[in-house]
Design an enzyme around this catalytic site. Structure first.
Site, PDB file in Angstrom:
ATOM      1  N   HIS A  95     -72.030  55.837 -66.721  1.00 28.27           N
ATOM      2  CA  HIS A  95     -73.182  54.930 -66.673  1.00 28.27           C
ATOM      3  C   HIS A  95     -73.070  53.862 -65.587  1.00 28.27           C
ATOM      4  O   HIS A  95     -73.998  53.067 -65.410  1.00 28.27           O
ATOM      5  CB  HIS A  95     -73.418  54.283 -68.047  1.00 28.27           C
ATOM      6  CG  HIS A  95     -72.450  53.208 -68.406  1.00 28.27           C
ATOM      7  ND1 HIS A  95     -72.794  51.877 -68.427  1.00 28.27           N
ATOM      8  CD2 HIS A  95     -71.154  53.263 -68.773  1.00 28.27           C
ATOM      9  CE1 HIS A  95     -71.763  51.154 -68.801  1.00 28.27           C
ATOM     10  NE2 HIS A  95     -70.752  51.963 -69.016  1.00 28.27           N
ATOM     11  N   SER A 110     -63.808  53.070 -71.029  1.00 27.60           N
ATOM     12  CA  SER A 110     -62.812  52.324 -71.806  1.00 27.60           C
ATOM     13  C   SER A 110     -61.856  53.277 -72.518  1.00 27.60           C
ATOM     14  O   SER A 110     -60.638  53.064 -72.518  1.00 27.60           O
ATOM     15  CB  SER A 110     -63.507  51.421 -72.833  1.00 27.60           C
ATOM     16  OG  SER A 110     -64.230  50.398 -72.197  1.00 27.60           O
ATOM     17  N   GLN A 128     -65.581  50.747 -61.308  1.00 29.62           N
ATOM     18  CA  GLN A 128     -66.517  49.922 -60.543  1.00 29.62           C
ATOM     19  C   GLN A 128     -66.745  50.421 -59.122  1.00 29.62           C
ATOM     20  O   GLN A 128     -67.805  50.185 -58.545  1.00 29.62           O
ATOM     21  CB  GLN A 128     -66.016  48.476 -60.501  1.00 29.62           C
ATOM     22  CG  GLN A 128     -66.084  47.747 -61.822  1.00 29.62           C
ATOM     23  CD  GLN A 128     -67.505  47.489 -62.287  1.00 29.62           C
ATOM     24  OE1 GLN A 128     -68.442  47.393 -61.499  1.00 29.62           O
ATOM     25  NE2 GLN A 128     -67.676  47.383 -63.595  1.00 29.62           N
ATOM     26  N   CYS A 130     -68.195  43.797 -71.536  1.00 27.89           N
ATOM     27  CA  CYS A 130     -67.372  44.069 -72.714  1.00 27.89           C
ATOM     28  C   CYS A 130     -66.836  42.786 -73.342  1.00 27.89           C
ATOM     29  O   CYS A 130     -66.346  42.805 -74.467  1.00 27.89           O
ATOM     30  CB  CYS A 130     -66.209  44.985 -72.341  1.00 27.89           C
ATOM     31  SG  CYS A 130     -66.729  46.628 -71.842  1.00 27.89           S
ATOM     32  N   THR A 157     -66.061  67.198 -80.084  1.00 30.45           N
ATOM     33  CA  THR A 157     -66.885  68.118 -79.304  1.00 30.45           C
ATOM     34  C   THR A 157     -67.393  67.427 -78.041  1.00 30.45           C
ATOM     35  O   THR A 157     -67.916  66.312 -78.099  1.00 30.45           O
ATOM     36  CB  THR A 157     -68.091  68.586 -80.143  1.00 30.45           C
ATOM     37  OG1 THR A 157     -67.605  69.177 -81.362  1.00 30.45           O
ATOM     38  CG2 THR A 157     -68.923  69.601 -79.374  1.00 30.45           C
TER      39      THR A 157
END
Length: 390
Positions: free
Chosen positions: A197, A70, A177, A321, A233
């Site tokens: 992920h 995102s 996707q 989401c 970082t």
């Protein structure tokens, strides 16, 4: 519980998990630090960047690590748009895009940008003539995701890119996707985004790829990490694990895509041939191999999802989401479905752990729930009619 929500997230692979643990133990330094531990961390970071450079066939300095897919979408769109103001302040996009894309477009309104949604056909594909009609004299960017997370429809980016290049319009694509699941024409894209992920890597890591020919302006000025593209970082263990996951999934992509397509065809056959109240949404052929978008006519998708949950099966009704919002999936409305029809939507996605036995279990559950709902509804109608009979 049987898991059929791989579009929302995937479990970490053993390869990625081992790589994460090793990197977390041995390369904990800040890659910007000038001491030995910092240099070691930076060396690992550059090795990962080089591996991805070869995997994606893009230049070394075009890869930017972010905190999520995102964030990668938001930063990519905003950074390119702000650097391209001189070319124009009009952007075209798809209503089927991820919410983060629409958030970026909303943010750009404060700088005078406008946007136009490209009309889609009934299965969610961009039609060339409609794309041309959406282009204005000041259009500087087109945002066209490679595949819709809700519909599963894959766009022909190679064909669309040729048209956009004629108008000197940059093509930005959310490939979250589809990466590692099916072939992507990376060479046709000026910028694209990925997410860890979704490919059996750790959460909290996205990747933005902006070709060296694309100008960009940092969202936050004065930052030193990621060549100034993003502050904060970098997460070395997550980057190492993502790189391992990316290499693993692409190495097995052809074989796994074939297997997933077989499971997809099996589920469609088992459900749609036995219950005509189920409707397949999206393009039947040009779709993600692990993805099925369904509607059960006359039944809320939320109800069907909850009934599956009772049976120990996890499916979804929209992009994760937006799962806690009550409005219907925008993708369904974008292809001409009514609000009622959009509320009937469910999404079934599977992955490496899914077996043929799992598909049979799911299909049986869907058919049983549908049949029970029809019986309950029929009984309710009879009861109402009976009360009205004098």
């Amino acid at each position: 519980m049987l898991y059929f929500d791989y579009s929302a997230t995937t479990p970490m692979s053993e390869t990625a998990l081992k790589a994460y643990i090793h990197a977390a133990r041995h390369y904990y330094g800040n890659s910007q630090s000038l001491h030995h531990d910092g240099e070691e961390a930076d060396n690992v970071l550059q090795l990962c960047r080089n591996s991805l450079m070869q995997l994606l066939n893009v230049p070394h300095h075009s890869i930017y690590f972010t905190g999520s897919g995102s964030e990668a979408n938001f930063l990519t769109i905003v950074s390119i748009a702000l650097a391209s103001i001189h070319k124009g302040k009009h952007i075209i996009y798809l209503e089927t895009e991820h919410h983060s894309v629409k958030q970026a477009l909303h943010y750009l309104k404060r700088f005078g940008f406008t946007s136009t949604a490209i009309p889609l056909n009934s299965v969610g594909k961009v039609v060339k003539s409609q794309l041309e009609k959406s282009i204005k004299h000041d259009t500087s960017m087109a945002i066209i995701g490679h595949a819709s997370s809700e519909l599963g429809t894959i766009q022909d980016l190679g064909h669309l890119s040729w048209l956009l290049k004629k108008h000197d319009i940059l093509l930005v694509s959310d490939c979250v996707q589809s990466f590692g699941k099916t072939e992507i024409p990376f060479e046709s894209l000026d910028a694209f985004t990925l997410s860890s992920h979704k490919i059996y890597g750790p959460k909290g890591l996205g990747v933005a790829i902006l070709r060296n020919t694309v100008q960009w302006q940092p969202f936050l000025t004065g930052t030193s990490h990621e060549f100034g593209f993003r502050a904060g970082t970098v997460d070395i263990p997550a980057i190492v694990a993502f790189t391992e996951a990316a290499e693993e999934i692409t190495a097995n992509q052809v074989k796994e895509e074939k297997r997933l397509k077989q499971l997809q065809a099996l589920l469609i056959s088992l459900v749609l041939t036995q219950d005509k109240l189920f409707v397949l949404e999206g393009d039947r052929l040009n779709r993600l191999p692990f993805h099925i978008a369904l509607r059960r006519i006359g039944m809320e998708g939320q109800l069907l999802m909850l009934e599956c949950k009772r049976k120990g099966i996890a499916i979804s009704t929209s992009s994760a989401c937006r799962a806690h919002f009550s409005e219907p999936p925008a993708s369904l409305l974008a292809i001409g479905r009514s609000i009622t029809e959009a509320h009937e939507f469910i999404r079934i996605t599977f992955g490496q752990q899914t077996t043929e036995e799992d598909i049979h279990t799911l299909s049986q559950a869907l058919l049983e729930i549908s049949a029970t709902y029809k019986e309950d509804l029929h009984g309710e109608i009879k009861e109402i009619v009976g009360r009205r009979t004098p």
